[in-house]
Design an enzyme around this catalytic site. Structure first.
Site, mmCIF file in Angstrom:
data_model
loop_
_atom_site.group_PDB
_atom_site.id
_atom_site.type_symbol
_atom_site.label_atom_id
_atom_site.label_comp_id
_atom_site.label_asym_id
_atom_site.label_seq_id
_atom_site.Cartn_x
_atom_site.Cartn_y
_atom_site.Cartn_z
ATOM 1 N N GLN A 1 20.219 -33.596 -12.791
ATOM 2 C CA GLN A 1 18.560 -32.230 -14.058
ATOM 3 C C GLN A 1 20.002 -31.268 -14.819
ATOM 4 O O GLN A 1 19.500 -30.819 -15.666
ATOM 5 C CB GLN A 1 18.320 -31.498 -13.058
ATOM 6 C CG GLN A 1 19.623 -30.484 -12.132
ATOM 7 C CD GLN A 1 19.081 -29.984 -11.164
ATOM 8 O OE1 GLN A 1 18.028 -30.076 -10.531
ATOM 9 N NE2 GLN A 1 18.763 -27.867 -11.205
ATOM 10 N N CYS B 1 14.021 -29.236 -11.181
ATOM 11 C CA CYS B 1 14.175 -30.404 -9.629
ATOM 12 C C CYS B 1 13.043 -30.107 -9.032
ATOM 13 O O CYS B 1 12.622 -31.679 -9.114
ATOM 14 C CB CYS B 1 14.952 -29.980 -8.733
ATOM 15 S SG CYS B 1 14.660 -27.695 -8.416
ATOM 16 N N ASN C 1 18.473 -36.917 -4.589
ATOM 17 C CA ASN C 1 18.323 -35.180 -4.920
ATOM 18 C C ASN C 1 19.008 -35.928 -6.592
ATOM 19 O O ASN C 1 18.456 -37.626 -7.226
ATOM 20 C CB ASN C 1 19.585 -34.827 -4.793
ATOM 21 C CG ASN C 1 19.646 -33.329 -4.666
ATOM 22 O OD1 ASN C 1 18.931 -32.970 -5.894
ATOM 23 N ND2 ASN C 1 20.480 -32.395 -3.961
ATOM 24 N N HIS D 1 14.809 -25.861 -3.167
ATOM 25 C CA HIS D 1 15.452 -27.456 -4.421
ATOM 26 C C HIS D 1 14.223 -28.002 -3.993
ATOM 27 O O HIS D 1 13.507 -27.837 -3.091
ATOM 28 C CB HIS D 1 16.505 -27.180 -3.780
ATOM 29 C CG HIS D 1 17.394 -28.605 -4.656
ATOM 30 N ND1 HIS D 1 17.477 -28.208 -6.346
ATOM 31 C CD2 HIS D 1 17.540 -29.974 -3.838
ATOM 32 C CE1 HIS D 1 17.543 -29.321 -6.589
ATOM 33 N NE2 HIS D 1 17.896 -30.524 -5.655
#
Length: 373
Positions: free
Chosen positions: A170, A176, A329, A309
């Site tokens: 990102q 995110c 992630n 997140h």
């Protein structure tokens, strides 16, 4: 109390030799020693807390800079500041890895950041608004697994099924939430059509958010549904900054979804059922320093449940009688297990480890009837 002193490696002995003889180390030799020592450190663990000389820390830092292609614009003050932060993170890593834990920490891509800097730069997901404030523009907020049957796999990994695209990064854009949502759309599209297509997060940043601000997972899914689809990442690539919406590319509906669902909150067994069917986007609390410097293993460290997140659950499993989620992630391959984390599953809190069970979302996509039928 520290145990036996750390024994210098051959690399450190060479460094000390050059230092004692007041002779500068050749740049090429410094380069190879720094890289070699960094990788020696990265893939080994010590049962005791090592004593590290300043020369050793310096070699690790220089190797880390080369590995991650990091520079500080020839700013000696900034480099000295980053070195001090790196050194403190290394101390924290050594202390953790010297204990008895289910996971290890690592000199990953965030090793030169304080935990406050890490949080202020990379954590950007917001918890959903209360349902009663959503209004008539909301989409479906329920789950229905009645058609699943009684057999739920003991383990699932959508990477092995070809439903997960490579890990992305990102950068310094707080999106995110968009990466997590897009990963679920990529997953369900592959499950339904057999075709894995990397989709455009940049389109959501430019055309929906119109900024790099923090956002909501469900808003990204809502945008994709209401836009009638989303373009590919190849056609509308990510650049980690906001630009004016490309309306022509926004009109290219490479992948579509029918709608999305908000799965049952605070219910890990139901969440497992969801992940058994497809990847699921979730919010988590990732503030902790251990999360920042995570390297390998099942993350069991203490963490909160205040969502900051967003990640995508792409599977689950069990190792040594410890259940875990597999989360994808959006911090690149140099964080965690090549961009993934195994996070403890089936914990005492109904909210799940780091709040992972609080706000799960999935997109829905039905198989289209064949024209021959």
């Amino acid at each position: 109390m520290r145990e036996a002193p750390y024994k210098p490696t051959k690399n450190i002995v060479l460094s000390l030799y050059y230092a004692q003889h007041q002779s500068p180390m050749p740049p090429l030799l410094l380069f190879f020693l720094s890289i070699l020592f960094l990788f020696t450190y990265s893939y080994s663990s010590s049962e005791s807390i090592p004593f590290r000389s300043e020369l050793e820390v310096n070699l690790l830092f220089e190797g880390w800079l080369m590995k991650h292609n990091k520079t500080y614009k020839e700013n000696s003050f900034e480099k000295a500041k980053r070195y001090d932060i790196f050194k403190d993170n290394l101390r924290y890593i050594d202390e953790h890895n010297g204990g008895n834990h289910t996971f290890t920490l690592f000199l990953n891509v965030f090793a030169d950041l304080t935990v406050e800097e890490y949080r202020d730069t990379y954590l950007g997901s917001l918890p959903p608004l209360p349902k009663e404030t959503v209004g008539s523009n909301s989409d479906i907020y329920n789950d229905n697994f009645d058609d699943f049957g009684s057999e739920i796999p003991n383990s699932t990994d959508w990477r092995a099924s070809g439903a997960v695209t490579p890990v992305k990064h990102q950068g310094a854009c707080f999106c995110c939430w968009a990466f997590a949502a897009v990963a679920t759309v990529e997953g369900i599209n592959q499950i339904v059509t057999g075709e894995l297509i990397s989709l455009s997060v940049q389109q959501i940043v430019d055309c929906y958010s119109k900024s790099c601000d923090r956002g909501y997972i469900d808003d990204a899914l809502k945008y994709i549904r209401r836009n009638g689809g989303i373009d590919s990442d190849v056609d509308y690539p990510y650049n980690a900054t906001y630009e004016q919406c490309d309306k022509k590319k926004e009109g290219k509906k490479v992948v579509t979804i029918d709608t999305y669902q908000h799965l049952s909150e605070n219910n890990e067994p139901r969440l497992k059922m969801g992940v058994a069917k497809q990847p699921v986007a979730v919010g988590i609390h990732a503030y902790e320093r251990a999360f920042q410097l995570y390297g390998h293993g099942i993350f069991t460290s203490k963490c909160g449940t205040r969502i900051d997140h967003a990640v995508t659950i792409v599977g689950y499993g069990n190792e040594d009688k410890l259940d875990y989620w597999i989360i994808k992630n959006c911090w690149g391959n140099f964080w965690g297990e090549a961009g993934y984390m195994r996070l403890e599953r089936n914990v005492e809190s109904i909210k799940g480890k780091c709040g992972i069970a609080q706000y799960p979302y999935i997109p829905l996509k039905k198989k289209k009837a064949s024209s021959l039928e």
